[in-house]
Design a protein around this motif. Structure first.
Motif, PDB file in Angstrom:
ATOM      1  N   TRP A 196       0.141  38.066  31.033  1.00 45.83           N
ATOM      2  CA  TRP A 196       1.122  36.987  31.238  1.00 45.83           C
ATOM      3  C   TRP A 196       2.115  37.379  32.323  1.00 45.83           C
ATOM      4  N   ASP A 256      -2.077  41.871  26.433  1.00 44.56           N
ATOM      5  CA  ASP A 256      -1.765  40.438  26.447  1.00 44.56           C
ATOM      6  C   ASP A 256      -0.497  40.155  27.244  1.00 44.56           C
ATOM      7  N   THR A 281      -0.749  40.035  13.121  1.00 42.61           N
ATOM      8  CA  THR A 281       0.573  40.440  13.601  1.00 42.61           C
ATOM      9  C   THR A 281       1.531  40.624  12.432  1.00 42.61           C
ATOM     10  N   GLU A 320       5.682  33.993  21.428  1.00 37.31           N
ATOM     11  CA  GLU A 320       4.636  34.724  20.712  1.00 37.31           C
ATOM     12  C   GLU A 320       4.589  36.206  21.099  1.00 37.31           C
ATOM     13  N   PHE A 321       5.353  36.598  22.122  1.00 38.77           N
ATOM     14  CA  PHE A 321       5.368  38.006  22.513  1.00 38.77           C
ATOM     15  C   PHE A 321       6.492  38.801  21.839  1.00 38.77           C
ATOM     16  N   TYR A 336      -1.706  44.859  22.345  1.00 39.33           N
ATOM     17  CA  TYR A 336      -0.553  43.970  22.457  1.00 39.33           C
ATOM     18  C   TYR A 336      -0.001  43.974  23.886  1.00 39.33           C
ATOM     19  N   SER A 393      -4.671  34.045  25.889  1.00 40.35           N
ATOM     20  CA  SER A 393      -5.414  34.257  24.644  1.00 40.35           C
ATOM     21  C   SER A 393      -5.039  35.616  24.071  1.00 40.35           C
ATOM     22  N   LEU A 394      -4.463  35.625  22.869  1.00 46.05           N
ATOM     23  CA  LEU A 394      -3.951  36.852  22.263  1.00 46.05           C
ATOM     24  C   LEU A 394      -5.043  37.603  21.511  1.00 46.05           C
ATOM     25  N   GLN A 395      -4.889  38.939  21.473  1.00 50.12           N
ATOM     26  CA  GLN A 395      -5.889  39.791  20.817  1.00 50.12           C
ATOM     27  C   GLN A 395      -5.802  39.721  19.296  1.00 50.12           C
ATOM     28  N   PRO A 420       4.913  41.228  19.099  1.00 46.28           N
ATOM     29  CA  PRO A 420       4.093  42.273  19.717  1.00 46.28           C
ATOM     30  C   PRO A 420       4.905  43.312  20.486  1.00 46.28           C
TER      31      PRO A 420
END
Length: 869
Positions: A117, A113, A221, A77-78, A110, A213-215, A81
């Motif tokens: 991590w 987040d 996105t 998921e990164f 971005y 938890s992503l912004q 971003p």
């Protein structure tokens, strides 16, 4: 307070960068973008170091993020971003690029987040992570000076602390190194320590790894990705209610939409207020094709409203399709959006494009019947009659100005198979001329695998199409207005992917309307196929490879059935028509050189593996020889080389009455091999002038001048024999060549036929006035014809005696006949002839190996101990 306080203890360098970035979001957004990019780069390098990942050759951030081993380490998921952070950072690093406060805020969120991590997984002690990003902590305009002074004081103290820690660490490391050097088991201890650290890291990651938890959600996105793709195409002003969420009426009436209203995700407008294109966006998890019908309905609404049908894009942020349904029946995938200029040209072309099947071909460029036929076949493949227009009119369905549409687009790719020497480049230039004059294309790209071939193609096009501006991208700069661009594959990739210089892409997906691929075959597609996929253009492939040997993937790329190119004119056709010269091959292969396999006997899968295994990364072609130790020993054996040179000098086609070897190319395996052949030749044939045989490769000074002299069409210049390493295999025009020596193992079928093509050109007076070249010889030293199962032109060699030898034998025969008559006057003439023969013998150069081999008879003649009876 800062959103990035969690980095203060564990990663102070990152902390200070992010505090600066955060503090300038609203006051200096370009600075925020720049610091975010620096922080991202530091974090990425840290991951590479901790995980012991192998660095890519080019260490720019784009390559680091794309490296598969890195992508495996971070959460999927990164990926998007981080792409957005990098792209905004690029804008911040370049003068004149606009970065808004909103861009800066998105980038910072971005990165927030990702760094949570990152710190949670890799810090020595897990930090206390914050919750959601708090925008109230970002200083507003006017409050930054006080905050920055506080940060500067903190940074100074932190720098002092870090310097102390660094000195302590250096001292500790020096002590450990000294102790390790004294230890006999230092190496073992080191690796054991590495394994312990790796195990500890894996345990740490397993215990700490948690969902962050992503912004931004998936839809947000996706919108950011589409916005940046539009920016790359120059669409920087995206206003709500105009370019974004534009309202339309006229959609189908349904219970959920009784008014028939709708909102188009994006509309791209022309300067005159007319719509150029629409974009329908779907979820990233959805197939973008699901938006095709809805986008078509939106296009209908805009066409009814404005009188102009826009182009259609539909996308899910990852996969994007373009559909010009006013001309083409089907959409096609693209890797970005068109610029305004490209959209304007596409819309304008709807009215100005002519029926290319009726085009006039300029016979000053191409006048041979097969060239004209090849052009016609390609043009016929590009267009069909719009047989469905009348039916659509009867059904009263909205179409793109149905009454004015007379043509519909058909295929967009074509493959021409033409023998080397039959004029592929000239034919391609003539096609470009037709396409330009009939408003099908505005810009074209010609691709070849070597700089010399690129330059040669540009020269040919410039000669035939002087009115079209052109550049050679390998050593000239493009100003984005050039009509014809000539480039190697790697040069155009570097230009497309401005990320190599951390810049925007110079060429958009719609920049070129036509790409010409010189010598199209599977290995080029395997290595550089991304070019053909990236540009949304017509695609013309040129190849000299016989159509029966072209692989399935190449036919598929050019939208042709197997064995059925758009047009084919092969060597046998050209020979039978009198446009090219046939060859005969002489097999000089020894049994131990045979590989034991034949290319034809391999399956398609094995062929692909073979080509992949032996492909040259620099050129995309297969290697010219297999680095087999036995083969190399044989190639570098003096006796072997001498035998091959003797065969050439004895059996090769000769000029000047048979006294001089015809122009010859020897294809050597590598540079040392070429130099070894040169040494052997002059040791054995010492009476030839210094430049009679020359080595030509890329490390030879002024090699191009040697090639030009060798390729002279009108006279025999030195060198007469060229020993080439990869510089004369393709692309040279040397009609006076009579002999080719394949002194290397060739395993690329395309290269094999390119090399044969060096001898196929006609030469009307090569043997003298009115004595044309009728054929040429190929001496195959390494079993290439057997490997490719091409043994149908076998020859025994040319055993014609040189004219001096024929004169000697004739004088000898006449002297004998005169002596047999017994008449005094005949005896006098016979004596004179015998004296001439003795002088011929005594004038021989004793050092020549042929004389040494027959020294017994030479000495006997010189001493008068041998009669002629």
């Amino acid at each position: 307070m800062s959103n990035f306080d969690f980095l203060r203890e564990c990663y102070p360098s990152l902390y200070h960068k992010m505090v600066k970035a955060e503090g300038r979001v609203f006051t200096e957004p370009k600075s925020t973008a720049h610091y975010n990019r620096l922080a991202l780069e530091e974090a990425v390098h840290t991951i590479y170091e901790i995980e012991h990942l192998e660095m890519p050759y080019d260490l720019n951030l784009a390559n680091l993020l794309r490296e598969p081993s890195f992508r495996e380490m971070i959460r999927s998921e990164f990926n998007d971003p981080l792409y957005i952070v990098r792209k905004i950072g690029n804008l911040g690093a370049h003068y004149g690029k606009l970065v808004s406060s909103q861009d800066a805020l998105i980038s910072t969120q971005y990165l927030f987040d990702f760094l949570k991590w990152f710190a949670n997984l890799y810090a020595d002690r897990a930090p206390v992570l914050p919750g959601a990003f708090d925008q109230t902590l970002i200083p507003k305009v006017g409050s930054e000076k006080k905050r920055m002074k506080e940060l500067q004081d903190e940074a100074r103290k932190e720098q002092e602390r870090l310097q102390t820690e660094i000195e302590d660490l250096k001292k500790k490391f020096a002590e450990q190194l000294e102790a390790a050097q004294r230890s006999e088991s230092a190496s073992k201890a080191y690796f054991e320590q590495q394994e312990r650290e790796k195990q500890i890291l894996e345990e740490q990651k397993a215990s700490r790894d948690q969902k962050i938890s992503l912004q931004f959600n998936e839809a947000e996105t996706r919108k950011h990705i589409i916005d940046f793709l539009l920016r790359e195409a120059g669409w920087t002003q995206l206003r709500p209610g105009r370019e974004i969420e534009y309202p339309v009426s006229g959609m189908p009436i349904t219970p959920n939409n009784p008014q028939g209203n709708g909102y188009i995700d994006h509309v791209l407008w022309d300067d005159n207020g007319l719509p150029l294109a629409i974009i329908e966006a779907k979820r990233t998890t959805a197939d973008p094709v699901q938006g095709r019908h809805q986008a078509s309905l939106y296009a209908n609404c805009l066409e009814q409203q404005s009188g102009q049908r826009p182009l259609i894009f539909f996308t899910n942020g990852y996969s994007t399709y373009i559909w010009d349904d006013a001309f083409y029946s089907l959409p096609r995938r693209v890797f970005g959006f068109y610029t305004k200029d490209e959209l304007q040209w596409t819309i304008q072309r709807r009215k100005s494009r002519k029926d290319i099947r009726k085009a006039t071909i300029d016979q000053a460029i191409t006048n041979r019947p097969y060239q004209i036929e090849g052009i016609q076949r390609m043009m016929e493949s590009l267009v069909v009659d719009d047989s469905g227009a009348a039916m659509l009119t009867k059904l009263e369905l909205p179409t793109a100005s149905v009454a004015s549409v007379k043509l519909k687009g058909a295929k967009r790719n074509a493959l021409l198979v033409m023998a080397t020497g039959s004029g592929k480049t000239r034919t391609a230039a003539s096609m470009v001329d037709v396409l330009f004059k009939n408003n099908w294309i505005k810009r074209g790209l010609f691709l070849a695998d070597r700089t010399a071939l690129v330059t040669q193609a540009q020269n040919a096009f410039s000669h035939n199409l002087p009115e079209l501006s052109s550049i050679d991208l390998t050593h000239e700069k493009e100003n984005n207005t050039t009509r014809l661009v000539f480039s190697t594959y790697q040069s155009i990739i570097n230009k497309i992917d401005g990320e190599k210089l951390e810049d925007e892409r110079f060429y958009g997906v719609g920049h070129f309307d036509l790409i010409i691929v010189d010598e199209a075959h599977r290995s080029v597609y395997n290595k550089y196929g991304v070019i053909f996929e990236y540009f949304d253009s017509l695609l013309l492939g040129l190849t000299a490879t016989p159509k029966k040997e072209i692989d399935h993937n190449t036919y598929e790329l050019f939208d042709c059935g197997d064995g059925n190119p758009t047009f084919a004119y092969e060597l046998d056709d050209a020979v039978n028509s009198g446009y090219l010269t046939p060859f005969k091959n002489i097999n000089l292969t020894t049994g131990f050189l045979r590989e034991g396999i034949k290319y034809k006997e391999l399956s398609e899968e094995d062929k692909a593996k073979y080509e992949e295994e032996f492909r040259d990364d620099a050129t995309g072609l297969f290697p010219d020889y297999i680095g087999n130790a036995a083969l190399n020993r044989w190639l570098f054996n003096k006796d072997t080389v001498n035998k091959i040179l003797d065969a050439l000098m004895d059996q090769g086609l000769k000029i000047e009455g048979g006294d001089k070897i015809g122009r010859t190319i020897i294809f050597a395996a590598n540079q040392p091999h070429a130099e070894f052949i040169h040494e052997c030749f002059y040791n054995r044939y010492q009476h030839y002038p210094a430049k009679f045989l020359e080595v030509i490769h890329n490390k030879v000074s002024h090699a191009q001048s040697l090639i030009l002299a060798f390729c002279d069409h009108h006279k025999e210049n030195l060198p007469q024999i060229a020993v080439s390493v990869d510089m004369m295999d393709t692309g040279i025009d040397a009609p006076r060549v009579l002999n080719l020596v394949f002194f290397k193992a060739v395993r690329s079928y395309a290269k094999f036929w390119q090399m044969i093509g060096r001898g196929t050109r006609l030469c009307p007076d090569v043997y003298g006035p009115g004595e044309p070249k009728t054929h040429f010889l190929i001496f195959d030293v390494c079993g290439n014809f057997e490997f490719f199962d091409e043994q149908k032109h076998l020859a025994e060699g040319n055993l014609t005696k040189p004219i001096t030898q024929r004169i000697f034998i004739t004088r000898l025969s006449v002297a004998r006949l005169l002596q047999e008559t017994g008449e005094p006057e005949d005896m006098d003439l016979a004596t004179k002839l015998i004296d001439m023969l003795y002088k011929s013998i005594t004038g021989l150069v004793k050092e020549r190996f042929e004389v040494q081999m027959n020294r017994e008879y030479v000495d006997a003649f010189e001493n008068g101990n041998v009669g002629i009876s």
